[in-house]
Design an enzyme around this catalytic site. Structure first.
Site, PDB file in Angstrom:
ATOM      1  N   ASN A   9       0.878  -1.176   0.000  1.00 59.85           N
ATOM      2  CA  ASN A   9       0.000   0.000   0.000  1.00 59.85           C
ATOM      3  C   ASN A   9       0.911   1.221   0.000  1.00 59.85           C
ATOM      4  O   ASN A   9       1.485   1.565   1.032  1.00 59.85           O
ATOM      5  CB  ASN A   9      -0.887  -0.044   1.261  1.00 59.85           C
ATOM      6  CG  ASN A   9      -1.701   1.224   1.440  1.00 59.85           C
ATOM      7  OD1 ASN A   9      -1.799   2.048   0.531  1.00 59.85           O
ATOM      8  ND2 ASN A   9      -2.288   1.379   2.620  1.00 59.85           N
ATOM      9  N   LYS A  11       0.143   4.238  -0.291  1.00 61.67           N
ATOM     10  CA  LYS A  11      -0.491   5.446   0.267  1.00 61.67           C
ATOM     11  C   LYS A  11      -0.246   6.622  -0.683  1.00 61.67           C
ATOM     12  O   LYS A  11      -0.199   6.407  -1.891  1.00 61.67           O
ATOM     13  CB  LYS A  11       0.011   5.705   1.684  1.00 61.67           C
ATOM     14  CG  LYS A  11      -0.140   4.446   2.552  1.00 61.67           C
ATOM     15  CD  LYS A  11       0.005   4.677   4.019  1.00 61.67           C
ATOM     16  CE  LYS A  11      -0.193   3.342   4.738  1.00 61.67           C
ATOM     17  NZ  LYS A  11      -0.131   3.466   6.185  1.00 61.67           N
ATOM     18  N   HIS A  94      -9.620   1.408   4.609  1.00 61.94           N
ATOM     19  CA  HIS A  94      -8.359   1.546   5.351  1.00 61.94           C
ATOM     20  C   HIS A  94      -8.585   2.474   6.545  1.00 61.94           C
ATOM     21  O   HIS A  94      -9.350   3.434   6.448  1.00 61.94           O
ATOM     22  CB  HIS A  94      -7.267   2.104   4.427  1.00 61.94           C
ATOM     23  CG  HIS A  94      -5.907   2.058   5.052  1.00 61.94           C
ATOM     24  ND1 HIS A  94      -5.490   3.000   5.955  1.00 61.94           N
ATOM     25  CD2 HIS A  94      -4.908   1.157   4.952  1.00 61.94           C
ATOM     26  CE1 HIS A  94      -4.268   2.682   6.373  1.00 61.94           C
ATOM     27  NE2 HIS A  94      -3.901   1.575   5.774  1.00 61.94           N
ATOM     28  N   GLU A  96      -6.933   4.824   7.722  1.00 64.85           N
ATOM     29  CA  GLU A  96      -6.681   6.247   7.450  1.00 64.85           C
ATOM     30  C   GLU A  96      -7.895   6.886   6.777  1.00 64.85           C
ATOM     31  O   GLU A  96      -8.189   8.063   6.989  1.00 64.85           O
ATOM     32  CB  GLU A  96      -5.411   6.400   6.599  1.00 64.85           C
ATOM     33  CG  GLU A  96      -4.167   6.156   7.442  1.00 64.85           C
ATOM     34  CD  GLU A  96      -2.963   5.637   6.675  1.00 64.85           C
ATOM     35  OE1 GLU A  96      -2.939   5.693   5.440  1.00 64.85           O
ATOM     36  OE2 GLU A  96      -2.028   5.145   7.350  1.00 64.85           O
ATOM     37  N   GLU A 166      -5.670  -4.965  10.488  1.00 64.81           N
ATOM     38  CA  GLU A 166      -4.623  -3.980  10.755  1.00 64.81           C
ATOM     39  C   GLU A 166      -4.907  -3.252  12.061  1.00 64.81           C
ATOM     40  O   GLU A 166      -5.698  -2.297  12.085  1.00 64.81           O
ATOM     41  CB  GLU A 166      -4.568  -2.942   9.618  1.00 64.81           C
ATOM     42  CG  GLU A 166      -4.262  -3.521   8.262  1.00 64.81           C
ATOM     43  CD  GLU A 166      -3.634  -2.486   7.351  1.00 64.81           C
ATOM     44  OE1 GLU A 166      -2.531  -2.743   6.856  1.00 64.81           O
ATOM     45  OE2 GLU A 166      -4.216  -1.407   7.149  1.00 64.81           O
ATOM     46  N   GLY A 172       2.355   2.173  10.789  1.00 66.86           N
ATOM     47  CA  GLY A 172       3.339   3.239  10.647  1.00 66.86           C
ATOM     48  C   GLY A 172       4.064   3.592  11.939  1.00 66.86           C
ATOM     49  O   GLY A 172       4.734   4.618  12.028  1.00 66.86           O
ATOM     50  N   SER A 212       3.176  -2.253  10.280  1.00 69.46           N
ATOM     51  CA  SER A 212       4.626  -2.345  10.487  1.00 69.46           C
ATOM     52  C   SER A 212       5.227  -3.701  10.092  1.00 69.46           C
ATOM     53  O   SER A 212       6.153  -4.184  10.745  1.00 69.46           O
ATOM     54  CB  SER A 212       5.001  -1.973  11.920  1.00 69.46           C
ATOM     55  OG  SER A 212       4.626  -0.629  12.193  1.00 69.46           O
TER      56      SER A 212
HETATM   57  P1  PGA Z   1       2.629   0.222   7.658  1.00 68.91           P
HETATM   58  O1  PGA Z   1       1.174   0.468   7.000  1.00 68.91           O
HETATM   59  O2  PGA Z   1       3.145  -1.064   7.064  1.00 68.91           O
HETATM   60  O3  PGA Z   1       3.444   1.414   7.242  1.00 68.91           O
HETATM   61  O4  PGA Z   1       2.450   0.125   9.122  1.00 68.91           O
HETATM   62  C1  PGA Z   1       0.283  -0.582   6.797  1.00 68.91           C
HETATM   63  C2  PGA Z   1      -0.982  -0.042   6.189  1.00 68.91           C
HETATM   64  O5  PGA Z   1      -1.393   1.063   6.542  1.00 68.91           O
HETATM   65  O6  PGA Z   1      -1.609  -0.709   5.339  1.00 68.91           O
END
Ligand code: PGA
Length: 249
Positions: A9, A11, A94, A96, A166, A172, A212
Site C-alpha cells: 500500500n 499510500k 483503510h 486512514e 490492521e 506506521g 509495520s
Molecule cells: P505500515 O502500513 O506497514 O506502514 O504500518 C500498513 C498499512 O497502513 O496498510
C-alpha cells in the site's frame, strides 16, 4: 492450503516515473514467487503501473473508490472507472480513510458491493485502536467491523474478499502485534465468518495482517496458521525490501 497474498500500500507516495522505475526493479525480484503480489498505488500511477506490470506476476490495485457508479461526486473515482483500465484490486475501509475521510462501516459495505458488481476484488481493512485494545474490546470490534463490511454479500463474494486485519496502533509506528496476537485476532475474524457464512467459506477467505510489516518480521508473522500474508505500507516503498517480504520463506 490457502495462498499467501502480499500487497503493498503505497499510500500517497510515488510519482508515475518513480512507479515505473520501482516496478521494473521489483519484477525480476519476485518473478519466481508462488505468493500473490499486489501493489496498491495512487490513482495517478495506476495507468503507468498497469502498463509496466504487464507480462509480470505483479497485480495492480487502487487504494479507494466511490460506491456510486457515476454522478455528481466531484473528485471521486468509481469501481467502474477503475475496472475500465483493468485495475484488479481495491483497498476499502483503510483506517486512514475511516479516520480522516469519514469512511464508515456502512460506506465500506456499499463500496464492497459496488466493487464486486464491477468485477474488482476488494481488500477490506478492519482493526482496533489502542484504546479499544487496552479495554479488552479487540475481538468484539474487529468481528463487528467484519460482519458489517460483509453484510448482504453472497458466499462466493465473501470467499473472494481479502480481509486485512490492521491494528491501528501498529500502522506506521514500528510496533507490530506479536505473531500470536495477530493470529488470534485473525482466527476470531475467521470464526465470525464461519458463523455467518459457513466453514467452507471461512476456510477459503484470505485474511492478511497489516501494521509495520518488514522483511525482518514477515516470516514469523506469515508462518502463523491463520495469517495469509500481509498488507504492507512503509516497507513497500522500497522494491528490494518489499521483494524480501514477498519472498519471506
Ligand atoms: P505500515 O502500513 O506497514 O506502514 O504500518 C500498513 C498499512 O497502513 O496498510
Amino acid at each position: 492450503m490457502r495462498r499467501k497474498v502480499i500487497a503493498g500500500n503505497w499510500k500517497m507516495n510515488m510519482l508515475p516515473n518513480e512507479a515505473i522505475e520501482y516496478i521494473d526493479k521489483l519484477a525480476p525480484l519476485v518473478k519466481d514467487t508462488k505468493n500473490e503480489v499486489i501493489l496498491c498505488v495512487p490513482y495517478t500511477d495506476l495507468f503507468y503501473a498497469l502498463l509496466t506490470a504487464q507480462n509480470t506476476n505483479i497485480k495492480i490495485g487502487a487504494q479507494n473508490m466511490h460506491f456510486a457508479e457515476k454522478g455528481a461526486y466531484t473528485g471521486e473515482v468509481s469501481a467502474k472507472m477503475l475496472k475500465s483500465i483493468n485495475v484488479e484490486y481495491v483497498i476499502i475501509g483503510h483506517s486512514e480513510r475511516r479516520q480522516y475521510f469519514n469512511e464508515t462501516d456502512e460506506t465500506v459495505n456499499k463500496k464492497i458491493k459496488s466493487a464486486f458488481e464491477n468485477g474488482l476484488k476488494p481488500i477490506v481493512c478492519v482493526g482496533e485502536t489502542l484504546e479499544e485494545r487496552e479495554s479488552g474490546k479487540t475481538e468484539s470490534i474487529i468481528t463487528k467491523q467484519t460482519e458489517l463490511a460483509l453484510d448482504g454479500l453472497t458466499n462466493e463474494q465473501v470467499e473472494n474478499t481479502i480481509i486485512a486485519y490492521e491494528p491501528i496502533w501498529a500502522i506506521g509506528t514500528g510496533k507490530t502485534a506479536t505473531s500470536e496476537d495477530a493470529n488470534n485476532s485473525i482466527k476470531a475474524i475467521r470464526n465470525k465468518i464461519e458463523k455467518l457464512y459457513g466453514k467452507d467459506v471461512a476456510e477459503k477467505v484470505i485474511i492478511q495482517y497489516g501494521g509495520s510489516v518488514k522483511s525482518k518480521n514477515a516470516k514469523e508473522l506469515f508462518s502463523m496458521s491463520d495469517i495469509d500474508g500481509g498488507l504492507v505500507g512503509g516497507a513497500s516503498l522500497d522494491p528490494e525490501e518489499f521483494s524480501k517480504i514477498v519472498n519471506f520463506e
